[in-house]
Design an enzyme around this catalytic site. Structure first.
Site, PDB file in Angstrom:
ATOM      1  N   SER A 138      23.414 -11.512  -2.942  1.00 24.96           N
ATOM      2  CA  SER A 138      22.829 -10.176  -2.746  1.00 24.96           C
ATOM      3  C   SER A 138      22.937  -9.410  -4.057  1.00 24.96           C
ATOM      4  CB  SER A 138      23.630  -9.441  -1.655  1.00 24.96           C
ATOM      5  OG  SER A 138      23.307  -8.063  -1.649  1.00 24.96           O
ATOM      6  N   TYR A 151      31.256  -7.005   3.430  1.00 24.25           N
ATOM      7  CA  TYR A 151      30.026  -7.691   3.000  1.00 24.25           C
ATOM      8  C   TYR A 151      29.969  -7.756   1.475  1.00 24.25           C
ATOM      9  CZ  TYR A 151      24.998  -8.613   2.478  1.00 24.25           C
ATOM     10  OH  TYR A 151      23.778  -9.158   2.139  1.00 24.25           O
TER      11      TYR A 151
END
Ligand SMILES: NC(=O)c1ccc[n+]([C@@H]2O[C@H](COP(=O)([O-])OP(=O)(O)OC[C@H]3O[C@@H](n4cnc5c(N)ncnc54)[C@H](OP(=O)(O)O)[C@@H]3O)[C@@H](O)[C@H]2O)c1
Length: 260
Positions: A138, A151
């Site tokens: 990401s 996350y």
């Protein structure tokens, strides 16, 4: 790296980026197998993409990874492409009550699962002449998003792991590619972040995946489409400034300490 004529396994391919990747890779003449936990979502993926193969599998569970390997390696002996895509992203207040087991779910799915998948599939992939492991990290691997702390930690760690894996496999027949998507319009982006993202528009998944395939075919090993490239560069040239933006986007409220 040609992205056609391959046999591709995508974890978490029943939705979002994984499903779009499956669609575009099928259109380019690849054989594609996708996994997910929910059989109904896999069936609906099959309805949308009749050529896709589906296998129910939970990436968090080591026994499920072993069973997946047995099934894929016997049914699809030409497997040469592993995409570690399955992921979860939650809005977590670190000061709120939460069970210790539940707290680290993102670490299990986004980090431990790809590492276990590689451990399980690598000996097989090393026997293939031109195989590739693609880890989906990401843009938040470069700059953390305080509203999604576990996350962000999982993706930063997956980025570090991907670099190490690439270095160790440098002289082998297995290439290691990392895709670091920006915010992309999928259920993951909206589910727990409706408030934080209400004024933001994520990238179109079809465009994002098209850019990724183009960059992989051009030989890029670290693929950062759209705003992800901005995050990566800003994390180097102005880390304090870009992190402040992420704090603002998180909409953090002051936390009252005990005794106040
Ligand atoms: N969307 C974004 O803005 C964005 C940005 C950067 C990176 N990413 C990354 O891109 C990847 C795909 O995300 P997405 O946006 O496409 O999310 P999504 O639409 O929510 O899809 C997630 C997929 O993963 C599967 N999955 C979740 N947990 C799993 C598990 N334990 N085992 C097997 N499959 C599992 C889900 O199916 P089941 O629930 O049925 O298992 C689903 O198919 C993730 O790694 C995510 O972190 C997304």
């Amino acid at each position: 790296m040609k992205m056609s004529g391959r046999t591709v396994l995508i974890t978490g391919g029943s939705s979002g980026i994984g499903l779009e990747l499956a669609r575009q890779l099928l259109a380019r003449g690849n054989t594609v197998i996708v996994t997910g936990r929910d059989q109904a979502r896999l069936d609906s993926a099959r309805q949308r993409l009749p050529q896709v193969h589906t296998i129910q599998s939970d990436a968090r569970d080591p026994a499920s990874i072993q069973a997946l390997f047995l099934s894929v390696s016997s049914q699809f002996p030409a497997l040469d492409t592993l995409v570690n895509n399955a992921g979860v992203m939650r809005n977590i207040k670190l000061y709120a009550a939460r069970s210790l087991e539940d707290l680290t779910d993102e670490i299990e799915v986004n980090l431990n699962a790809p590492m276990r998948m590689v451990q399980q599939f690598l000996p097989f992939l090393l026997k293939r002449p031109n195989s590739v492991i693609i880890n989906i990290s990401s843009g938040l691997a470069f700059v953390p998003f305080p509203a999604a702390p576990i996350y962000s930690a999982s993706k930063a760690a997956l980025h570090a792991y991907s670099q190490c894996l690439r270095a160790q496999l440098r002289d082998s027949t297995v290439s290691v590619i990392e895709i670091a998507p920006p915010g992309t319009e999928t259920p993951l982006l909206r589910a727990e972040f409706a408030n934080e993202m209400k004024n933001e528009k994520g990238m179109d998944p079809a465009l994002m995946v098209r850019q990724c395939i183009r960059q992989i075919e051009a030989g890029q090993l670290e693929v950062c489409p759209g705003l992800s490239k901005v995050l990566k560069v800003a994390s180097r040239v102005a880390p304090g400034l870009i992190f402040k933006q992420m704090i603002r986007l998180s909409g953090l409220k002051p936390v009252a300490s005990q005794g106040q």
